[in-house]
Scaffold this motif. Structure first.
Motif, PDB file in Angstrom:
ATOM      1  N   HIS A  79      53.645  31.860  61.006  1.00  0.00           N
ATOM      2  CA  HIS A  79      54.853  31.325  60.342  1.00  0.00           C
ATOM      3  C   HIS A  79      54.959  31.947  58.958  1.00  0.00           C
ATOM      4  O   HIS A  79      54.231  31.558  58.036  1.00  0.00           O
ATOM      5  CB  HIS A  79      54.752  29.792  60.257  1.00  0.00           C
ATOM      6  N   HIS A  81      57.899  33.975  56.003  1.00  0.00           N
ATOM      7  CA  HIS A  81      59.249  34.400  55.608  1.00  0.00           C
ATOM      8  C   HIS A  81      59.066  35.593  54.649  1.00  0.00           C
ATOM      9  O   HIS A  81      59.210  35.427  53.425  1.00  0.00           O
ATOM     10  CB  HIS A  81      59.990  33.294  54.854  1.00  0.00           C
ATOM     11  N   HIS A 252      61.398  24.051  62.143  1.00  0.00           N
ATOM     12  CA  HIS A 252      60.846  23.458  60.918  1.00  0.00           C
ATOM     13  C   HIS A 252      61.115  21.960  61.044  1.00  0.00           C
ATOM     14  O   HIS A 252      62.268  21.525  60.952  1.00  0.00           O
ATOM     15  CB  HIS A 252      61.570  23.985  59.683  1.00  0.00           C
TER      16      HIS A 252
END
Ligand code: NIG
Ligand code: FE
Length: 418
Positions: A79, A81, A252
């Motif tokens: 996970h 970004h 999420h």
């Protein structure tokens, strides 16, 4: 091309059943003292005690001397970004002075601030900054990275980010970590759609998702499901549309509130539910019954200065195959360090070092549909492994805040050397 790794104080193989590990299995790392590894054509040929492996080594094989150190599968960060412009150091400072993450978001800061900067940045600029962060992942021993879009929030900018993620996986001459791309157009409501969430969800469903799918730019679709961002109905519509296009689902869930998002994950049987800091026991039991895999992100709790870590012990007790990830992003979790996450998992969530390593390797690989390829050192699997500068794997979580990786191999080729 053959390679052999000798002189490992511990070869932490994580060999075991060909499925995510649950309950007590999470403590069984199949550690081989004085272990050795043979690699051919980028894959593991054999892993075992040195005395068994060494006689089989063929002349001409390149020998890597681990120097009495620990060798582990590369971390799988399930996970992140990692494609964004700028930083949020100003907000970091404000939070130190007591302003909350939600207050900053409500005032058009937070994710929206990063979106403004990311929209302005060119594809090359984003690739340059993401390559810099890629080096941080490597230096921490990570060889596979799930990477989300989500700082574009327009069709053009989301596609731009996904193309950058695709480029990140193409490394030369040294190999890059392997990337698994996730479309997160539903990360926040862009400013120009404020108060018109349904219209923005429609844009995602009718314009973004079809183009992402047509360009094969993402394997998974994720939604930030929270009453202040995407409500359950919108999240359901977006995720269902993504499923219709053949994408896997992640969510999420319960980062700031319990309830809806976890129920939706259970209803849709998403592959993972990530965060879960505020999930209630009933939420967690629902997810367990539905077979949804939890991906826990203690870095975001730590960095936001909060204390509400996810209930990892309950999840393990319920037989859920817990995975751990950094959540690397400029707002809530600016770290690319899986060893730091291992430390937080042990000190704050009371996972044992072995459970944390399992959650950061084999269980994380399964959460990405890569369990048959990555996450353990077993014959036939990818030769993605790391020599760490320690003699016992528990040191990875115990000594915190240092870079431990000495040499990182991806497909049997050295990608980083300290
Ligand atoms: O996973 N929760 C939403 N997304 C990120 C935060 C992104 C940001 O603040 O820029 C997270 O914590
Ligand atoms: Fe996240």
């Amino acid at each position: 091309m053959e390679l052999a790794v000798l002189n490992c104080s511990q070869l932490v193989t994580l060999a075991g059943p060909r499925r995510p590990r649950v309950g007590d299995e999470m403590r069984k790392l199949a550690v081989i003292p004085d272990g050795a590894l043979r690699v051919r054509d980028g894959r593991i040929l054999a892993a075992g005690p040195r005395a068994e492996i060494e006689p089989g080594i063929r002349p001409g094989t390149s020998i890597v001397d681990a120097g009495g150190r620990v060798v582990l599968p590369g971390f799988v960060d399930a996970h992140t970004h990692p494609v964004f412009a700028g930083t949020r150091t100003g907000e970091f400072e404000l939070r130190a002075e007591g302003v909350t993450y939600s207050e900053i978001a409500a005032a058009d800061g937070g994710i929206r601030k990063t979106v403004r900067l990311t929209r302005e940045a060119s594809e090359d600029e984003l690739l340059d900054s993401a390559r810099r962060y890629q080096q941080w992942f490597l230096r921490c021993g990570t060889t596979m990275i799930e990477a989300k879009s989500g700082y574009g929030l327009s069709t053009e900018a989301e596609l731009k980010i996904l193309r950058v993620i695709r480029s990140l996986g193409e490394g030369a001459p040294a190999p890059s970590p392997r990337y698994v791309p996730t479309f997160l157009g539903a990360h926040e409501i862009p400013t120009e759609y404020r108060g018109r969430t349904t219209e923005y969800a429609d844009l995602i469903i009718h314009e973004m998702l079809p183009q992402v799918a047509a360009g094969r730019l993402a394997e998974y679709c994720d939604v930030f499901c929270d009453p202040d961002v995407f409500a359950v109905e919108e999240a359901r519509a977006i995720l269902s549309a993504a499923r219709g296009l053949g994408m896997g689902l992640r969510i999420h869930a319960c980062q700031f509130q319990s309830g809806g998002a976890a129920q939706l994950a259970a209803e849709l049987r998403t592959v993972t539910a990530d965060h879960l800091e505020c999930a209630s026991e009933a939420d967690i039991r629902n997810l367990a019954a539905a077979g949804v895999q939890p991906v826990l992100l203690p870095g975001s709790v730590y960095s936001l200065g909060s204390h509400g870590y996810a209930a990892a012990r309950l999840m393990i007790w319920l037989g859920m195959p817990v995975a751990l990830a950094t959540d690397f992003n400029p707002g809530s979790s600016p770290t690319a360090s899986m060893p730091m996450i291992l430390s937080l998992a042990c000190t704050q969530m009371k996972m044992t070092p072995a459970e944390a390593v399992c959650a950061a390797t084999i269980n994380a690989a399964y959460s990405l549909g890569r369990g048959g390829e990555a996450g353990s050192l077993e014959p036939g699997k990818l030769a993605d492994f790391v020599i760490h500068d320690c003699g016992d794997y528990r040191e990875l979580a115990y000594f915190f805040g240092r870079e431990t990786a000495r040499e990182v191999y991806i497909g049997g080729v050295c990608a980083y050397r300290a």
